[in-house]
Design a protein around this motif. Structure first.
Motif, short mmCIF file in Angstrom:
data_model
loop_
_atom_site.label_atom_id
_atom_site.label_comp_id
_atom_site.label_asym_id
_atom_site.label_seq_id
_atom_site.Cartn_x
_atom_site.Cartn_y
_atom_site.Cartn_z
N LYS A 1 35.51 -28.29 14.71
CA LYS A 1 34.27 -28.23 15.50
C LYS A 1 33.09 -27.81 14.63
O LYS A 1 32.01 -28.41 14.69
N GLU A 2 33.29 -26.79 13.81
CA GLU A 2 32.22 -26.32 12.93
C GLU A 2 31.85 -27.36 11.89
O GLU A 2 30.68 -27.56 11.59
N LYS B 1 46.57 -23.24 15.02
CA LYS B 1 46.03 -24.41 15.71
C LYS B 1 44.61 -24.12 16.19
O LYS B 1 43.71 -24.95 16.01
N LYS B 2 44.40 -22.96 16.76
CA LYS B 2 43.06 -22.60 17.25
C LYS B 2 42.07 -22.52 16.08
O LYS B 2 40.93 -22.97 16.19
N THR B 3 42.51 -21.95 14.96
CA THR B 3 41.66 -21.87 13.78
C THR B 3 41.30 -23.27 13.29
O THR B 3 40.14 -23.55 12.96
N GLN C 1 41.19 -26.05 15.05
CA GLN C 1 40.28 -26.65 16.03
C GLN C 1 38.86 -26.12 15.85
O GLN C 1 37.89 -26.89 15.92
N THR C 2 38.76 -24.83 15.60
CA THR C 2 37.45 -24.22 15.37
C THR C 2 36.81 -24.78 14.10
O THR C 2 35.61 -25.09 14.09
N LEU C 3 37.60 -24.91 13.06
CA LEU C 3 37.07 -25.45 11.80
C LEU C 3 36.58 -26.88 11.97
O LEU C 3 35.51 -27.25 11.47
N SER D 1 26.50 -27.69 9.76
CA SER D 1 27.30 -27.63 8.54
C SER D 1 26.99 -28.81 7.62
O SER D 1 26.53 -29.86 8.07
N SER E 1 29.66 -30.05 13.28
CA SER E 1 28.37 -29.57 13.75
C SER E 1 27.27 -29.95 12.77
O SER E 1 27.46 -29.96 11.55
N LYS F 1 47.68 -19.52 16.80
CA LYS F 1 46.51 -18.99 16.08
C LYS F 1 46.04 -19.98 15.01
O LYS F 1 44.85 -20.19 14.84
N GLU G 1 42.06 -32.96 11.24
CA GLU G 1 42.14 -33.82 12.42
C GLU G 1 43.52 -34.48 12.52
O GLU G 1 44.10 -34.57 13.61
#
Length: 104
Positions: free
Chosen positions: A40-41, A32-34, A36-38, A47, A44, A30, A17
């Motif tokens: 979010k996951e 940054k997107k990874t 952001q995905t992590l 997790s 959740s 790529k 974060e």
């Protein structure tokens, strides 16, 4: 202090974060997107780190085991395992009038 899955997951989450907020990935779209995905996951409820965050929030206000079971969709034994994660991380949990809270 023992190795704690709670401390590990929260450290990784906060680091990701922080890096995202500071633009640490620069032109690496790529990565940054990874990241952001992590994040979010990890937030959740599916997790472990997400359930840890949810329980920490509940413990700040006080919660029964049944409330924690319902919120995380976990068994009684699993909720107590999560509470042990917090204790392993050095957090003091107290039981008062049927509710577990974090001791300040």
């Amino acid at each position: 202090m023992q190795n704690s899955s709670y401390l590990q997951s929260q450290t990784v989450l906060k680091a990701l974060e922080f890096a995202l907020a500071r633009g640490a990935f620069g032109s690496h779209a790529k990565q940054k997107k990874t990241a952001q995905t992590l994040v979010k996951e990890m937030k959740s409820n599916q997790s472990l780190s997400g359930r840890h965050e949810q329980l920490a929030s509940m413990l700040a206000k006080g919660a029964t085991v049944d409330q924690m079971m319902k919120a995380t969709n976990a068994s009684r034994r699993t909720v107590f395992r999560y509470l042990n994660h917090f204790e392993d991380a050095g957090m003091n949990i107290i039981l008062d009038d049927g509710k577990y809270t974090l001791k300040k």
